[in-house]
Motif scaffolding. Structure first.
Motif, PDB file in Angstrom:
ATOM      1  N   ALA A 238       0.817  -1.211   0.000  1.00  0.00           N
ATOM      2  CA  ALA A 238       0.000   0.000   0.000  1.00  0.00           C
ATOM      3  C   ALA A 238       0.851   1.262   0.000  1.00  0.00           C
ATOM      4  N   LEU A 239       2.005   1.227   0.678  1.00  0.00           N
ATOM      5  CA  LEU A 239       2.853   2.419   0.770  1.00  0.00           C
ATOM      6  C   LEU A 239       3.820   2.536  -0.404  1.00  0.00           C
ATOM      7  N   LEU A 240       4.392   1.432  -0.826  1.00  0.00           N
ATOM      8  CA  LEU A 240       5.453   1.470  -1.834  1.00  0.00           C
ATOM      9  C   LEU A 240       4.989   1.043  -3.216  1.00  0.00           C
ATOM     10  N   GLY A 241       3.846   0.383  -3.300  1.00  0.00           N
ATOM     11  CA  GLY A 241       3.341  -0.071  -4.588  1.00  0.00           C
ATOM     12  C   GLY A 241       2.307   0.890  -5.158  1.00  0.00           C
ATOM     13  N   SER A 242       1.457   0.377  -6.015  1.00  0.00           N
ATOM     14  CA  SER A 242       0.415   1.184  -6.639  1.00  0.00           C
ATOM     15  C   SER A 242      -0.764   0.284  -6.962  1.00  0.00           C
ATOM     16  N   THR A 243      -1.855   0.890  -7.401  1.00  0.00           N
ATOM     17  CA  THR A 243      -3.034   0.094  -7.759  1.00  0.00           C
ATOM     18  C   THR A 243      -2.754  -0.782  -8.972  1.00  0.00           C
ATOM     19  N   ARG A 244      -1.825  -0.367  -9.830  1.00  0.00           N
ATOM     20  CA  ARG A 244      -1.495  -1.172 -11.010  1.00  0.00           C
ATOM     21  C   ARG A 244      -0.722  -2.428 -10.629  1.00  0.00           C
ATOM     22  N   SER A 245      -0.041  -2.387  -9.494  1.00  0.00           N
ATOM     23  CA  SER A 245       0.731  -3.553  -9.037  1.00  0.00           C
ATOM     24  C   SER A 245       0.197  -4.053  -7.699  1.00  0.00           C
ATOM     25  N   ALA A 246      -1.133  -4.010  -7.544  1.00  0.00           N
ATOM     26  CA  ALA A 246      -1.753  -4.375  -6.273  1.00  0.00           C
ATOM     27  C   ALA A 246      -1.533  -5.852  -5.970  1.00  0.00           C
ATOM     28  N   MET A 247      -1.486  -6.156  -4.674  1.00  0.00           N
ATOM     29  CA  MET A 247      -1.400  -7.534  -4.218  1.00  0.00           C
ATOM     30  C   MET A 247      -2.710  -7.906  -3.542  1.00  0.00           C
ATOM     31  N   ILE A 248      -2.852  -9.167  -3.206  1.00  0.00           N
ATOM     32  CA  ILE A 248      -4.151  -9.685  -2.790  1.00  0.00           C
ATOM     33  C   ILE A 248      -4.670  -8.999  -1.531  1.00  0.00           C
ATOM     34  N   ALA A 249      -3.778  -8.606  -0.626  1.00  0.00           N
ATOM     35  CA  ALA A 249      -4.225  -7.964   0.603  1.00  0.00           C
ATOM     36  C   ALA A 249      -4.902  -6.626   0.313  1.00  0.00           C
ATOM     37  N   GLN A 250      -4.402  -5.883  -0.680  1.00  0.00           N
ATOM     38  CA  GLN A 250      -5.033  -4.620  -1.034  1.00  0.00           C
ATOM     39  C   GLN A 250      -6.420  -4.831  -1.616  1.00  0.00           C
ATOM     40  N   VAL A 251      -6.577  -5.869  -2.420  1.00  0.00           N
ATOM     41  CA  VAL A 251      -7.888  -6.158  -3.008  1.00  0.00           C
ATOM     42  C   VAL A 251      -8.875  -6.587  -1.927  1.00  0.00           C
ATOM     43  N   ILE A 252      -8.426  -7.387  -0.975  1.00  0.00           N
ATOM     44  CA  ILE A 252      -9.288  -7.786   0.135  1.00  0.00           C
ATOM     45  C   ILE A 252      -9.740  -6.556   0.910  1.00  0.00           C
ATOM     46  N   ASN A 253      -8.836  -5.627   1.151  1.00  0.00           N
ATOM     47  CA  ASN A 253      -9.173  -4.398   1.867  1.00  0.00           C
ATOM     48  C   ASN A 253     -10.252  -3.608   1.130  1.00  0.00           C
ATOM     49  N   VAL A 254     -10.102  -3.454  -0.182  1.00  0.00           N
ATOM     50  CA  VAL A 254     -11.071  -2.695  -0.972  1.00  0.00           C
ATOM     51  C   VAL A 254     -12.434  -3.392  -0.965  1.00  0.00           C
ATOM     52  N   ARG A 255     -12.439  -4.690  -1.180  1.00  0.00           N
ATOM     53  CA  ARG A 255     -13.712  -5.419  -1.244  1.00  0.00           C
ATOM     54  C   ARG A 255     -14.449  -5.403   0.092  1.00  0.00           C
ATOM     55  N   ALA A 256     -13.690  -5.504   1.191  1.00  0.00           N
ATOM     56  CA  ALA A 256     -14.340  -5.570   2.500  1.00  0.00           C
ATOM     57  C   ALA A 256     -14.759  -4.192   2.994  1.00  0.00           C
ATOM     58  N   LYS A 257     -13.849  -3.219   2.975  1.00  0.00           N
ATOM     59  CA  LYS A 257     -14.111  -1.920   3.593  1.00  0.00           C
ATOM     60  C   LYS A 257     -14.906  -0.977   2.703  1.00  0.00           C
ATOM     61  N   GLU A 258     -14.631  -0.990   1.408  1.00  0.00           N
ATOM     62  CA  GLU A 258     -15.287  -0.035   0.520  1.00  0.00           C
ATOM     63  C   GLU A 258     -16.512  -0.616  -0.166  1.00  0.00           C
ATOM     64  N   LEU A 259     -16.433  -1.883  -0.592  1.00  0.00           N
ATOM     65  CA  LEU A 259     -17.554  -2.499  -1.298  1.00  0.00           C
ATOM     66  C   LEU A 259     -18.432  -3.356  -0.400  1.00  0.00           C
ATOM     67  N   LEU A 260     -17.977  -3.645   0.813  1.00  0.00           N
ATOM     68  CA  LEU A 260     -18.685  -4.538   1.744  1.00  0.00           C
ATOM     69  C   LEU A 260     -19.018  -5.883   1.093  1.00  0.00           C
ATOM     70  N   ASP A 261     -18.133  -6.334   0.228  1.00  0.00           N
ATOM     71  CA  ASP A 261     -18.275  -7.632  -0.427  1.00  0.00           C
ATOM     72  C   ASP A 261     -17.554  -8.672   0.428  1.00  0.00           C
ATOM     73  N   PHE A 262     -18.218  -9.075   1.509  1.00  0.00           N
ATOM     74  CA  PHE A 262     -17.579 -10.001   2.437  1.00  0.00           C
ATOM     75  C   PHE A 262     -17.443 -11.399   1.839  1.00  0.00           C
ATOM     76  N   GLY A 263     -18.328 -11.752   0.895  1.00  0.00           N
ATOM     77  CA  GLY A 263     -18.215 -13.060   0.254  1.00  0.00           C
ATOM     78  C   GLY A 263     -16.965 -13.162  -0.597  1.00  0.00           C
ATOM     79  N   GLY A 264     -16.744 -12.153  -1.479  1.00  0.00           N
ATOM     80  CA  GLY A 264     -15.557 -12.170  -2.324  1.00  0.00           C
ATOM     81  C   GLY A 264     -14.279 -12.012  -1.532  1.00  0.00           C
TER      82      GLY A 264
END
Length: 575
Positions: A241-267
């Protein structure tokens, strides 16, 4: 005259001593379960049930079935992120081994004084805040930074590092190097170095003897270190999150977006469970591979690395000296950057500083936001240490009283939060606490940190109990001491170093934890690591340089004090 009736067969009663011993053993087992109960209940409600809830969400939200898991391998974006995460974890583990193996080998060759220096250098990252290290790498890798200027000497000054997967990999490798060096050194120090000399005496060249003899014997340490680093890398969130970017996102960043912003707890849950399955598979395979062979020593002699104070250092070749020096610099570089940066007078992140000032320390201790974050972190750390120490200490005493059939499984259950990817723990806590109304509260952060810190206390106290002579309590009882007095006067003083070590580890774990605190943050519940994270990602606030130095002090000083106190107690006990 009637024949006498036969007497009924006599039943052989067990001796009185045997009945007493059986009764004592049964009471000890019952006491063990009672002591274990608080920790088991805490983990059940804070970790296991929330984890089961995420598993259920992953197959029921938004509809019943395995659609969320199928999308991991059919959705192009998610598949690329998964592949990138696994690849980065593998590369970090392989590159880390290439750096750590010669360093660990050098530790087995040098004398005791130099070995102490090398061990201290390895431990420096453990004493430095995770966010402080990532902030240091951010400063070093930024455009116009030290690394880009150094690359300019070779005509590569135009290479951009920050915001790339390469930057993430470099920082993760540095952070995880100690997890490779220590298992390797632990395996290497049990190998008798004369085995390589014996191979040479039979006509094998030095490198062939090393490859055919020493390398296989050290393989268990290599496998253990690589597997540990790989599974830890899968759950990294702060560094990408600090040294990378959205273009080089890793799975933890995607989990964060899906859970906190989209509330997609299933995905998000499906991604987290996938990481957990990979983690368990890797750890299981590594344990099996590492168990197939072990270090060997020459028959009839102690291990060559069990040295005395008058030991002589072996020859360290020049290339190994250079390699060890470079790895040592990499290990301590973030700490060497953070502290000078905190005295910079510039309003931007620049190293080395152009001028010197205390303005950022003044801002740190006068700003209401930073002061509130410091107070919240200290409160969370103190309460976490208190709860985790009480629960972990009683659980360790309980484990010591169980029979072997149950001890292993209960110990594994108590340590389970350590093997679950950190991002999955954050997701589990966030989903559960959202339903309970604990999100955005300091008590929620304390409870979550307690579950994370509990295993460290169990490990520290259990190690101390295993090294204690259990006959001492019986000696005290034979001298007339009641159980309470024997515990207070004999057992507790002997176990106290382990309890203090566990308390310090629990405090530091809470103080430096950022991922769970990020998920649970709210205006009234922002810890210092979260404030530091936000000061880089939300707004550019150079106060983070002073906060990073403060975190280095808050993390390292308790650990150093615990080591000093433990060393003094050990010296007193050996007199």
């Amino acid at each position: 005259m009637a024949a006498p009736t036969a007497a009924p067969p006599a039943t052989a009663d067990p001796p009185a001593g045997e009945r007493a011993a059986t009764g004592l053993l049964a009471r000890a087992h019952a006491a063990g379960w009672l002591l274990l109960l608080p920790a088991l209940v805490a983990l059940l409600f804070l970790f296991v049930l929330p984890l089961l809830t995420v598993v259920i969400d992953s197959v029921t939200d938004p509809s019943l079935g395995l659609g969320n898991y199928a999308s991991l391998f059919t959705d192009g974006y998610t598949l690329r992120v998964l592949g990138r995460t696994l690849l980065v974890g593998l590369v970090v583990a392989v590159v880390g081994v290439a750096l750590a193996y010669p360093y660990a080998y050098a530790m087995t060759l040098v004398g005791p004084t130099m070995r102490g220096v090398l061990v201290t250098v390895v431990l420096v990252p453990f004493w430095t805040s995770m966010l402080a290290r990532n902030f240091a790498w951010l400063v070093l890798m930024q455009d116009g930074g030290v690394i880009q200027s150094f690359l300019g000497l070779f005509g590569l000054g135009g290479v951009t590092l920050l915001g790339t997967t390469l930057a993430v990999g470099i920082s993760m490798t540095q952070v995880l190097l100690p997890f490779l060096v220590l298992p390797m050194y632990s395996a290497m120090e049990q190998i008798d170095g004369r085995l390589v000399a014996a191979g040479q005496s039979l006509g094998a060249p030095r490198m062939r003897a090393f490859r055919r003899v020493y390398l296989p014997l050290s393989a268990p340490g290599v496998v253990a270190g690589m597997s540990l680093v790989f599974v830890l890398a899968l759950g990294f969130y702060v560094t990408p999150a600090l040294l990378g970017s959205t273009r080089s996102a890793m799975i933890a960043q995607v989990i964060n977006v899906r859970a906190k912003e989209l509330l997609d707890f299933g995905g998000a849950g499906a991604m987290g469970i996938f990481l957990l399955v990979v983690t368990l598979a890797v750890l299981g395979l590594s344990r099996r591979w590492a168990g197939q062979g072990g270090p060997a020593v020459a028959a009839g002699s102690p291990p060559a690395r069990s040295r005395t104070g008058g030991e002589q250092a072996s020859e360290v070749r020049p290339w190994l000296r250079v390699h060890t020096t470079i790895v040592g610099i990499v290990l301590v570089a973030p700490t060497l950057v953070v502290i000078p940066m905190s005295f910079s007078s510039a309003e931007t992140f620049r190293f080395p500083p152009d001028g010197w000032s205390l303005r950022w320390y003044q801002e740190l201790f006068t700003s209401p936001e930073w002061l509130a974050a410091i107070i919240n972190s200290l409160q969370a750390g103190i309460y976490t240490a208190l709860f985790a120490t009480v629960l972990g200490t009683t659980a360790a005493f309980g484990l010591a009283r169980l029979n072997r059939r149950w001890r292993g499984s209960m110990n594994a259950f108590l340590l389970s939060p350590m093997i679950v990817p950190h991002i999955l723990v954050a997701l589990v806590v966030f989903a559960a606490f959202l339903r309970l109304g604990l999100n955005g509260t300091l008590i929620g952060i304390i409870l979550a940190h307690t579950a994370m810190a509990l295993p460290f206390v169990v490990i520290a106290v259990t190690a101390r109990l295993q090294g204690m002579d259990g006959r001492l309590t019986f000696v005290a009882a034979s001298l007339g001491a009641d159980p309470v007095s024997a515990f207070r006067r004999v057992t507790l003083p002997l176990v106290m170093p382990g309890i203090l070590s566990g308390a310090v580890l629990a405090f530091v774990t809470s103080l430096d934890e950022v991922v769970i605190a990020l998920f649970l943050q709210a205006p009234g519940a922002i810890t210092l690591p979260v404030q530091m994270f936000n000061s880089v990602t939300v707004q550019i606030d150079p106060t983070i340089s002073a906060a990073s130095s403060l975190m280095v002090v808050l993390v390292s000083v308790p650990i150093l004090l615990a080591q000093v106190v433990g060393g003094r107690r050990q010296r007193r006990s050996t007199r």
